[in-house]
Design a protein around this motif. Sequence first.
Motif, PDB file in Angstrom:
ATOM      1  N   ILE A  19       3.980  -4.815 -10.815  1.00 54.21           N
ATOM      2  CA  ILE A  19       3.332  -4.324  -9.594  1.00 54.21           C
ATOM      3  C   ILE A  19       3.605  -2.834  -9.446  1.00 54.21           C
ATOM      4  CG2 ILE A  19       3.364  -4.419  -7.072  1.00 54.21           C
ATOM      5  CD1 ILE A  19       4.010  -7.463  -7.394  1.00 54.21           C
ATOM      6  N   ARG A  20       4.853  -2.430  -9.644  1.00 52.24           N
ATOM      7  CA  ARG A  20       5.232  -1.015  -9.535  1.00 52.24           C
ATOM      8  C   ARG A  20       4.433  -0.168 -10.539  1.00 52.24           C
ATOM      9  NH1 ARG A  20      10.082  -1.824  -9.832  1.00 52.24           N
ATOM     10  NH2 ARG A  20      10.648  -1.723  -7.637  1.00 52.24           N
ATOM     11  N   ALA A  21       4.225  -0.669 -11.747  1.00 53.38           N
ATOM     12  CA  ALA A  21       3.450   0.060 -12.753  1.00 53.38           C
ATOM     13  C   ALA A  21       1.997   0.225 -12.305  1.00 53.38           C
ATOM     14  CB  ALA A  21       3.517  -0.665 -14.097  1.00 53.38           C
ATOM     15  N   GLN A  22       1.414  -0.796 -11.699  1.00 50.62           N
ATOM     16  CA  GLN A  22       0.046  -0.689 -11.202  1.00 50.62           C
ATOM     17  C   GLN A  22      -0.041   0.283 -10.026  1.00 50.62           C
ATOM     18  OE1 GLN A  22      -2.579  -1.823 -12.778  1.00 50.62           O
ATOM     19  NE2 GLN A  22      -1.172  -2.677 -14.286  1.00 50.62           N
ATOM     20  N   VAL A  23       0.963   0.249  -9.156  1.00 52.10           N
ATOM     21  CA  VAL A  23       1.007   1.192  -8.030  1.00 52.10           C
ATOM     22  C   VAL A  23       1.110   2.615  -8.551  1.00 52.10           C
ATOM     23  CG1 VAL A  23       2.443   1.983  -6.095  1.00 52.10           C
ATOM     24  CG2 VAL A  23       1.925  -0.462  -6.359  1.00 52.10           C
ATOM     25  N   GLN A  29      -3.917   8.353  -9.877  1.00 53.07           N
ATOM     26  CA  GLN A  29      -5.356   8.594  -9.719  1.00 53.07           C
ATOM     27  C   GLN A  29      -5.670   9.211  -8.359  1.00 53.07           C
ATOM     28  OE1 GLN A  29      -7.122   7.887 -12.547  1.00 53.07           O
ATOM     29  NE2 GLN A  29      -5.099   7.271 -13.250  1.00 53.07           N
ATOM     30  N   ASP A  30      -4.632   9.469  -7.550  1.00 52.94           N
ATOM     31  CA  ASP A  30      -4.780   9.976  -6.171  1.00 52.94           C
ATOM     32  C   ASP A  30      -5.491   8.979  -5.264  1.00 52.94           C
ATOM     33  OD1 ASP A  30      -3.416  12.388  -6.580  1.00 52.94           O
ATOM     34  OD2 ASP A  30      -5.227  13.318  -7.408  1.00 52.94           O
ATOM     35  N   TRP A  31      -5.257   7.698  -5.493  1.00 57.60           N
ATOM     36  CA  TRP A  31      -5.811   6.657  -4.639  1.00 57.60           C
ATOM     37  C   TRP A  31      -4.779   6.297  -3.574  1.00 57.60           C
ATOM     38  CZ3 TRP A  31      -7.393   2.989  -9.218  1.00 57.60           C
ATOM     39  CH2 TRP A  31      -8.462   3.560  -9.900  1.00 57.60           C
ATOM     40  N   ALA A  32      -5.239   6.031  -2.361  1.00 59.45           N
ATOM     41  CA  ALA A  32      -4.366   5.555  -1.295  1.00 59.45           C
ATOM     42  C   ALA A  32      -4.128   4.060  -1.492  1.00 59.45           C
ATOM     43  CB  ALA A  32      -5.005   5.809   0.062  1.00 59.45           C
ATOM     44  N   PRO A  54      -2.923   2.620   5.650  1.00 60.06           N
ATOM     45  CA  PRO A  54      -3.000   2.967   4.225  1.00 60.06           C
ATOM     46  C   PRO A  54      -2.144   4.198   3.941  1.00 60.06           C
ATOM     47  CG  PRO A  54      -5.174   2.470   5.067  1.00 60.06           C
ATOM     48  CD  PRO A  54      -4.251   2.503   6.262  1.00 60.06           C
ATOM     49  N   MET A  55      -1.493   4.186   2.801  1.00 57.46           N
ATOM     50  CA  MET A  55      -0.529   5.238   2.464  1.00 57.46           C
ATOM     51  C   MET A  55      -1.227   6.360   1.698  1.00 57.46           C
ATOM     52  SD  MET A  55       2.574   2.653   1.581  1.00 57.46           S
ATOM     53  CE  MET A  55       1.710   1.090   1.613  1.00 57.46           C
ATOM     54  N   ASP A  60       5.183   8.485  -4.609  1.00 59.43           N
ATOM     55  CA  ASP A  60       6.271   7.685  -5.168  1.00 59.43           C
ATOM     56  C   ASP A  60       6.002   6.197  -4.928  1.00 59.43           C
ATOM     57  OD1 ASP A  60       8.640   6.614  -6.051  1.00 59.43           O
ATOM     58  OD2 ASP A  60       9.917   7.711  -4.655  1.00 59.43           O
ATOM     59  N   PRO A  61       5.984   5.392  -5.992  1.00 63.61           N
ATOM     60  CA  PRO A  61       5.746   3.952  -5.816  1.00 63.61           C
ATOM     61  C   PRO A  61       6.808   3.262  -4.962  1.00 63.61           C
ATOM     62  CG  PRO A  61       5.767   4.521  -8.161  1.00 63.61           C
ATOM     63  CD  PRO A  61       6.108   5.750  -7.394  1.00 63.61           C
ATOM     64  N   ALA A  62       7.968   3.851  -4.816  1.00 64.44           N
ATOM     65  CA  ALA A  62       9.041   3.227  -4.032  1.00 64.44           C
ATOM     66  C   ALA A  62       8.614   3.020  -2.582  1.00 64.44           C
ATOM     67  CB  ALA A  62      10.308   4.073  -4.105  1.00 64.44           C
ATOM     68  N   GLY A  63       7.820   3.930  -2.035  1.00 64.50           N
ATOM     69  CA  GLY A  63       7.350   3.779  -0.661  1.00 64.50           C
ATOM     70  C   GLY A  63       6.446   2.570  -0.494  1.00 64.50           C
TER      71      GLY A  63
END
Length: 129
Positions: A19-23, A29-32, A54-55, A60-63
Amino acid sequence: MRITQGTFSFLPDLDDDQIRAQVEYCLNQDWAIGVEYTDDPHPRNTYWEMWCQPMFDLKDPAGVMMELNACRKAFPDSYIKLISFDSTRGFETVRMSFIVQRPKVEPRFLMTRTEGNGRSVHVTLTTQR
């Protein structure tokens, strides 16, 4: 019955590293990213509940993982999905969505076909728990 919705619906469930890799891919890609949940995965239920805003502008994927884990804690027996939005054309377009949590027991759907006038067929889909 396994609900199949989203990008990776026919694959085994993703673990947190996947999941983290996909995030990370989505953020590159600058996607929210948005987190949504529901207890009604009916195929016509396209409006799941938003967990948080939406973020946007997150790097950072940690968020995202922090919000995902908070949603998991609040709704341990619900469906949860991540959605990525692309706003490069001036409007939000869903680029990717995938389920990241499922309830222990998934509902079943019953499809009832009713023949109408001529050759028309009406299909009703109901949820059974």
